[in-house]
Scaffold this motif. Structure first.
Motif, PDB file in Angstrom:
ATOM      1  N   LEU A   1      40.036-146.873  -4.046  1.00 47.38           N
ATOM      2  CA  LEU A   1      39.430-147.653  -2.971  1.00 47.38           C
ATOM      3  C   LEU A   1      37.921-147.457  -3.045  1.00 47.38           C
ATOM      4  CD1 LEU A   1      41.551-147.081   0.259  1.00 47.38           C
ATOM      5  CD2 LEU A   1      41.239-149.225  -0.963  1.00 47.38           C
TER       6      LEU A   1
ATOM      7  N   ASN B   1      41.653-155.041  -7.211  1.00 43.74           N
ATOM      8  CA  ASN B   1      41.160-156.072  -6.303  1.00 43.74           C
ATOM      9  C   ASN B   1      39.694-155.762  -5.971  1.00 43.74           C
ATOM     10  OD1 ASN B   1      40.402-157.582  -4.069  1.00 43.74           O
ATOM     11  ND2 ASN B   1      42.423-157.516  -3.120  1.00 43.74           N
TER      12      ASN B   1
ATOM     13  N   ASN C   1      37.638-156.799  -4.012  1.00 39.67           N
ATOM     14  CA  ASN C   1      37.244-156.776  -2.598  1.00 39.67           C
ATOM     15  C   ASN C   1      37.318-155.370  -2.007  1.00 39.67           C
ATOM     16  OD1 ASN C   1      36.823-159.531  -2.377  1.00 39.67           O
ATOM     17  ND2 ASN C   1      38.978-159.924  -1.934  1.00 39.67           N
ATOM     18  N   ILE C   2      38.225-154.570  -2.531  1.00 34.82           N
ATOM     19  CA  ILE C   2      38.461-153.260  -1.904  1.00 34.82           C
ATOM     20  C   ILE C   2      38.474-152.093  -2.880  1.00 34.82           C
ATOM     21  CG2 ILE C   2      39.702-154.028   0.170  1.00 34.82           C
ATOM     22  CD1 ILE C   2      42.323-153.615  -1.372  1.00 34.82           C
TER      23      ILE C   2
ATOM     24  N   GLY D   1      38.541-161.469   1.840  1.00 37.04           N
ATOM     25  CA  GLY D   1      38.952-160.160   2.358  1.00 37.04           C
ATOM     26  C   GLY D   1      40.249-159.661   1.762  1.00 37.04           C
ATOM     27  N   ALA D   2      40.797-158.630   2.402  1.00 40.90           N
ATOM     28  CA  ALA D   2      42.038-158.013   1.925  1.00 40.90           C
ATOM     29  C   ALA D   2      42.714-157.315   3.095  1.00 40.90           C
ATOM     30  CB  ALA D   2      41.736-157.003   0.817  1.00 40.90           C
TER      31      ALA D   2
ATOM     32  N   LEU E   1      44.451-153.918   4.173  1.00 39.72           N
ATOM     33  CA  LEU E   1      44.639-152.505   3.814  1.00 39.72           C
ATOM     34  C   LEU E   1      45.821-151.927   4.593  1.00 39.72           C
ATOM     35  CD1 LEU E   1      40.913-151.349   4.142  1.00 39.72           C
ATOM     36  CD2 LEU E   1      42.125-151.825   2.022  1.00 39.72           C
TER      37      LEU E   1
ATOM     38  N   PHE F   1      40.329-156.201   6.138  1.00 42.15           N
ATOM     39  CA  PHE F   1      39.034-155.666   5.702  1.00 42.15           C
ATOM     40  C   PHE F   1      38.283-156.717   4.898  1.00 42.15           C
ATOM     41  CE2 PHE F   1      36.247-153.954   2.475  1.00 42.15           C
ATOM     42  CZ  PHE F   1      35.451-153.110   3.226  1.00 42.15           C
TER      43      PHE F   1
END
Lengths: 88, 231
Positions: free
Chosen positions: A12, A71, A73-74, B101-102, B104, B149
């Protein structure tokens, strides 16, 4: 063609609260590990790649990671690639 | 007016959506198998249902996003077709970059299955056309990864473009940390794309379309879609 092995670590992004890591950290603290902090939990993925050169293998591996394995984005990722003994 | 419900391996709210649309609301609806690479020409709205597509392997929605039908879903949305992603469907839409976004893991690190209240933040979308701004809906959630997020710039864009459609709130409409079940930024429960023809939401409107099941607020979203299409 040569065979290579790719190792991918997916984490992350910094700044995103890792609730799983936090929970494990709290558990370790209750077990008396007071000196341990900042636990973060990620994924470790390995796979083999066939290519003529290590550069080409790295390119293919990076492309696979970009397409599916992480991913943006994260997450961030770290890729290592090494030759496997013997040509095929 | 015709709905299509995509069935991925591991979808488990596909029949709920089908039942709600067909039997509770009386609309025309068909299933769309994920391996199909063509979709019926007369579809008005595609639903990506809840569930655990591909066992949630790797990341929720990450593998389903590459199912053959997703190319058609993307084309359909580019042409302005309505796409509604519910729960796992929302996760698939973010993975497919149809929504930013995503999602979580919940900040409680628990799977949460309960009724929540939602505040309508934008009623100027095809999915909320029959709702009032600020209206409060009671709809269940059931997820482990619903903690929305996005980076700061993306959140700002969502706000500037009025893309936040639903926020978690309490029964009186207060939006705060106590009414936020999963840690979502800005208490986001549902967002649209910029064009407003793609909606992703974690709560399950299809589960509250029959009084026997405890609520009917979910019908308002499907009726809004139909109202929008028929107008």
């Amino acid at each position: 063609m040569q065979k290579f092995n790719a190792k991918v670590k997916v984490m992350l992004k910094k700044g995103i609260l890792d609730v799983q890591g936090k929970t494990v950290e709290n558990s370790l603290k209750t077990l008396g590990f007071d000196n341990i902090a900042n636990i973060r939990i990620g994924k470790f993925i390995t796979f083999d790649v066939e290519a003529d050169t290590i550069e080409k293998a790295k390119e293919i591996a990076n492309s696979a990671v970009d397409k599916l394995l992480y991913n943006p984005n994260i997450e961030t990722y770290y890729l290592e690639i090494e030759s496997i003994e013997g040509n095929i | 007016m015709k709905f299509g419900v995509v069935v991925f391996p591991g979808s488990n709210c596909d029949h709920d959506a089908y039942y709600a649309l067909k039997h509770n609301l009386g609309y025309e609806v068909c299933f769309l198998w994920h391996k199909e690479s063509i979709i019926p020409k007369d579809l008005d709205c595609i639903i990506l249902p809840g569930g655990f597509s591909y066992g949630d392997y790797l990341r929720t929605g990450a593998i389903a996003r590459f199912s053959p039908i997703m190319s058609e879903v993307i084309n359909f949305s580019k042409k302005g077709g309505l796409v509604l992603g519910i729960c796992n469907g929302f996760q698939i839409l973010t993975e497919a970059s149809l929504l930013p976004g995503a999602l979580l893991k919940n900040n409680s690190l628990r799977f949460i299955c309960k009724d929540v209240y939602l505040k309508v933040k934008n009623n100027n979308t095809p999915f909320t056309s029959l709702l009032e701004l600020g209206q409060i809906l009671r709809i269940p959630i059931a997820h482990f990864e619903g903690n929305y997020f996005a980076d700061e710039d993306t959140i700002k864009q969502l706000e500037d473009n009025d893309q936040i459609v639903f926020q978690y709130c309490d029964k009186d409409g207060n939006v705060n940390e106590f009414s936020n079940p999963n840690g979502s930024l800005k208490s986001i429960a549902g967002i649209t794309n910029k064009r407003k023809n793609v909606l992703g939401m974690m709560p399950h409107p299809e589960r509250y379309c029959d009084p026997v099941l405890g609520g009917t607020d979910g019908t308002l979203i499907f009726k809004s879609i139909v109202d929008f299409i028929l107008k």
